[in-house]
Write an enzyme that holds these catalytic residues in place. Structure first.
Site, short mmCIF file in Angstrom:
data_model
loop_
_atom_site.label_atom_id
_atom_site.label_comp_id
_atom_site.label_asym_id
_atom_site.label_seq_id
_atom_site.Cartn_x
_atom_site.Cartn_y
_atom_site.Cartn_z
N ARG A 128 5.57 -15.21 3.90
CA ARG A 128 4.60 -15.22 2.80
C ARG A 128 5.26 -14.72 1.52
NH1 ARG A 128 -0.86 -12.31 4.35
NH2 ARG A 128 -1.54 -13.34 2.43
N CYS B 244 -0.21 -5.62 -0.59
CA CYS B 244 -0.17 -6.63 0.49
C CYS B 244 -0.89 -7.86 -0.02
CB CYS B 244 -0.82 -6.06 1.76
SG CYS B 244 -2.47 -5.40 1.50
#
Length: 279
Positions: free
Chosen positions: A176, A235
Site C-alpha cells: 500500500r 496509517c
C-alpha cells in the site's frame, strides 16, 4: 505503568478493573456476543471510537469522536478518572484495543492497559468466555480536556514530512505504501517523505508484542536520532497507527504524535503522492 498487561495478571478477572472489549466491522457486536472475557463491556470501533463525517477529505475515515460524546461513552462504561481500565480486541490490539488505549491516554487517563495478545491470548490460556451483554453501572460524564493531546493535522504533516529533524512513519503494509495496491482509499501511494514500517513487524508469530528491547531496536532503526516528540505516526485512517504508538510506549519511546486523518484524508486532498520506496 506498562501499557501492556499479560493474560495471567489477576487484575483481568478479579473485578478490580473496567474491562472493555473493542471490536470493529459490521459484525462487531455479534462477535462480542459469540465470546468475550467475563464482565467485559462492548465497545464498537465505528460506533464509539470514531465520528462519521460526510466527507473523509476532512479528518479521514475514522476521525476522533467529539470529546463530549466520548465523555458520555466512558460514563456509560462506568469509567471514572480513578478507574483501572483494561482493553483488548480480537486483532491482537492491531485495531480497536490500541485505539481506545491511545484515546484514553490522550485525554489524560494513564491507568489503562492493553491485554498482550488480545482475545486469542485469553482462549489460549483456557479462559472460559462469556456470551452475555455485560454492562457496568453508569457514572458521571468523564471530565475531559478541551482537546485530544498528541495529534497533528494535515498542515503539520506537510511540514513534518519535509523536515530532516522530524520523521513521518506510515505503518500500512508495504504494497500500500509503495502504491502497488490500495483496497480502502481512492488513491494508492504514500505521503512523500514518509518512511514505511509495517505495524505487524512489532508482533511475534503468536500475535503478541515483541519484547521492549526488541521494539526499541526496531523503532530506533526507523527514527534514528530524531526526538520522539518530533515523530508522527499514521496509517490508513488513524487506527492501526495507535498499535505502533502503543508499541513505542512499551519500548520507552514516549511523545510521538498521531496523524488521525492519515492516508484516507491526505489522498483526498489533491496533494503530492509518493510511490515506490522513499527511503
Amino acid at each position: 505503568m506498562s501499557p501492556l498487561i499479560q493474560i495471567t495478571d489477576p487484575h483481568i478477572l478479579d473485578g478490580s478493573a473496567i474491562l472493555i472489549d473493542v471490536r470493529g466491522g459490521a459484525d462487531a457486536h455479534a462477535r462480542y456476543l459469540a465470546g468475550h472475557l467475563p464482565n467485559a463491556v462492548f465497545a464498537g470501533l465505528d460506533a464509539d471510537l470514531a465520528s462519521h463525517p460526510a466527507d473523509a477529505a476532512i479528518g479521514g475515515r475514522h476521525p476522533l469522536p467529539a470529546l463530549e460524546g466520548f465523555a458520555e461513552t466512558l460514563a456509560r462504561w462506568g469509567v471514572t478518572p480513578g478507574s483501572h481500565v483494561i482493553v483488548y480486541d480480537d486483532k491482537a490490539a492491531a485495531m480497536g484495543g490500541a485505539r481506545l488505549w491511545w484515546m484514553l491516554r490522550s485525554i489524560g487517563h494513564t491507568n489503562v492497559q492493553v491485554i498482550n495478545g488480545g482475545l486469542k491470548a485469553a482462549t489460549d490460556a483456557g479462559i472460559q468466555l462469556a456470551t452475555d451483554e455485560y454492562q457496568n453501572t453508569a457514572v458521571a460524564p468523564y471530565p475531559v480536556a478541551a482537546e485530544y493531546a498528541n495529534t497533528v493535522d494535515i498542515e503539520e504533516v506537510k511540514k513534518a514530512a519535509k523536515d530532516e529533524n522530524r520523521v513521518v512513519i506510515d505503518v500500512r503494509e508495504g504494497v500500500r505504501y509503495q502504491g502497488i495496491t490500495e483496497p480502502l482509499d481512492l488513491v494508492a501511494g504514500h505521503i512523500p517523505g514518509a518512511v514505511n514500517l509495517f505495524y505487524s513487524t512489532s508482533m511475534s508469530p503468536e500475535g503478541k508484542y515483541l519484547t521492549s528491547q526488541a521494539l526499541t531496536t526496531l523503532y530506533k532503526d526507523t527514527i534514528g536520532d530524531v526526538k520522539p516528540e518530533n515523530v508522527v505516526v499514521h496509517c490508513g485512517s488513524g487506527v492501526t497507527a495507535c498499535h505502533t504508538l502503543l508499541g513505542m510506549e512499551h519500548a520507552g519511546i514516549t511523545g510521538p504524535k498521531l496523524y488521525v486523518g492519515s492516508w484516507s484524508e491526505w489522498s483526498r486532498n489533491d496533494l503530492p503522492i509518493g510511490t515506490g520506496m522513499d527511503k
